[in-house]
Design a protein around this motif. Structure first.
Motif, PDB file in Angstrom:
ATOM      1  N   ARG A 111       0.835  -1.214   0.000  1.00 45.44           N
ATOM      2  CA  ARG A 111       0.000   0.000   0.000  1.00 45.44           C
ATOM      3  C   ARG A 111       0.862   1.254   0.000  1.00 45.44           C
ATOM      4  O   ARG A 111       0.601   2.206  -0.729  1.00 45.44           O
TER       5      ARG A 111
ATOM      6  N   VAL B 249       1.091   4.216  -3.125  1.00 45.48           N
ATOM      7  CA  VAL B 249       0.950   5.668  -2.966  1.00 45.48           C
ATOM      8  C   VAL B 249       2.232   6.361  -3.409  1.00 45.48           C
ATOM      9  O   VAL B 249       2.198   7.369  -4.123  1.00 45.48           O
TER      10      VAL B 249
ATOM     11  N   TYR C 182      -0.823   8.590   4.479  1.00 44.69           N
ATOM     12  CA  TYR C 182      -0.938   7.893   3.195  1.00 44.69           C
ATOM     13  C   TYR C 182      -2.019   6.814   3.236  1.00 44.69           C
ATOM     14  O   TYR C 182      -2.622   6.490   2.219  1.00 44.69           O
TER      15      TYR C 182
ATOM     16  N   TYR D 131      -5.523   7.165   1.585  1.00 40.77           N
ATOM     17  CA  TYR D 131      -5.668   7.235   0.128  1.00 40.77           C
ATOM     18  C   TYR D 131      -5.497   5.891  -0.574  1.00 40.77           C
ATOM     19  O   TYR D 131      -5.433   5.847  -1.799  1.00 40.77           O
ATOM     20  N   VAL D 132      -5.430   4.809   0.168  1.00 41.10           N
ATOM     21  CA  VAL D 132      -5.167   3.511  -0.443  1.00 41.10           C
ATOM     22  C   VAL D 132      -5.918   2.409   0.301  1.00 41.10           C
ATOM     23  O   VAL D 132      -6.135   2.497   1.502  1.00 41.10           O
TER      24      VAL D 132
ATOM     25  N   VAL E 253      -5.941   3.324  -5.279  1.00 44.52           N
ATOM     26  CA  VAL E 253      -5.427   4.593  -4.769  1.00 44.52           C
ATOM     27  C   VAL E 253      -6.417   5.677  -5.150  1.00 44.52           C
ATOM     28  O   VAL E 253      -6.822   5.780  -6.310  1.00 44.52           O
TER      29      VAL E 253
ATOM     30  N   LYS F 181      -6.522   8.771  -6.189  1.00 44.03           N
ATOM     31  CA  LYS F 181      -5.576   9.701  -6.796  1.00 44.03           C
ATOM     32  C   LYS F 181      -6.023  11.148  -6.648  1.00 44.03           C
ATOM     33  O   LYS F 181      -5.210  12.030  -6.351  1.00 44.03           O
TER      34      LYS F 181
END
Length: 166
Positions: free
Chosen positions: A67, A71, A115, A118-119, A144, A146
């Motif tokens: 993961r 990212v 992070y 976002y994943v 992700v 994005k």
């Protein structure tokens, strides 16, 4: 009674030390950011599915860092797809920004860092594991976000907004 307490303390110390060693090894492997990233498909609402191939001497460590690598790949490397439309340049165009903003990225990619927002792992159970020399190469499909990642990086002053011009 004191012997039981002493034995339990020793067991907790050994288990805690083993966990800390695993996390230290994971962070060392992750800090090198050794991975390959490839496009799978575009999902809805600014989400993209990518397959990340992470490398480590232990397959479970490679899977854990997938993961973070995904990212990192979207931010700094971009990815290629089978068509030009499915390829994506890195969100960051300046190759020195990772070292210039080292404090930001150390916190961002830290243990349970931002992070993680976002994943997400899509096919955790169907990871591909390959033995390559003395290491494992583990492929995991992740999603992700994005667009939200880009917005976060814009707010932090890492990337310029799309509407800011050239």
């Amino acid at each position: 009674m004191k012997k039981i307490a002493l034995i339990l303390s020793m067991i907790m110390l050994v288990c805690g030390s083993a966990y800390a060693d695993k996390k230290k090894k994971l962070n060392e492997d992750t800090d090198m950011f050794r991975y390959d990233i490839e496009y799978c498909k575009t999902a809805s609402d600014g989400m993209v599915m990518v397959k990340v191939w992470s490398y480590s001497k232990k397959a479970d460590l490679a899977m854990e860092q997938s993961r973070k690598n995904a990212v990192h790949g979207v931010i700094f490397r971009g990815y290629t797809g089978t068509t030009a439309a499915s390829s994506q340049r890195a969100l960051v165009s300046d190759p020195t920004i990772e070292s210039v903003k080292a404090d930001f990225f150390a916190a961002f990619f830290g243990e349970d860092g931002p992070y993680m927002r976002y994943v997400s792992t899509i096919m955790d159970g169907s990871a591909e594991v390959r033995k390559v020399g003395k290491e494992y190469k583990v492929g995991v499909v992740v999603t992700v976000n994005k667009d939200m990642l880009r917005k976060h990086l814009e707010e932090a002053g890492i990337v310029r907004s799309l509407g800011s011009g050239f």
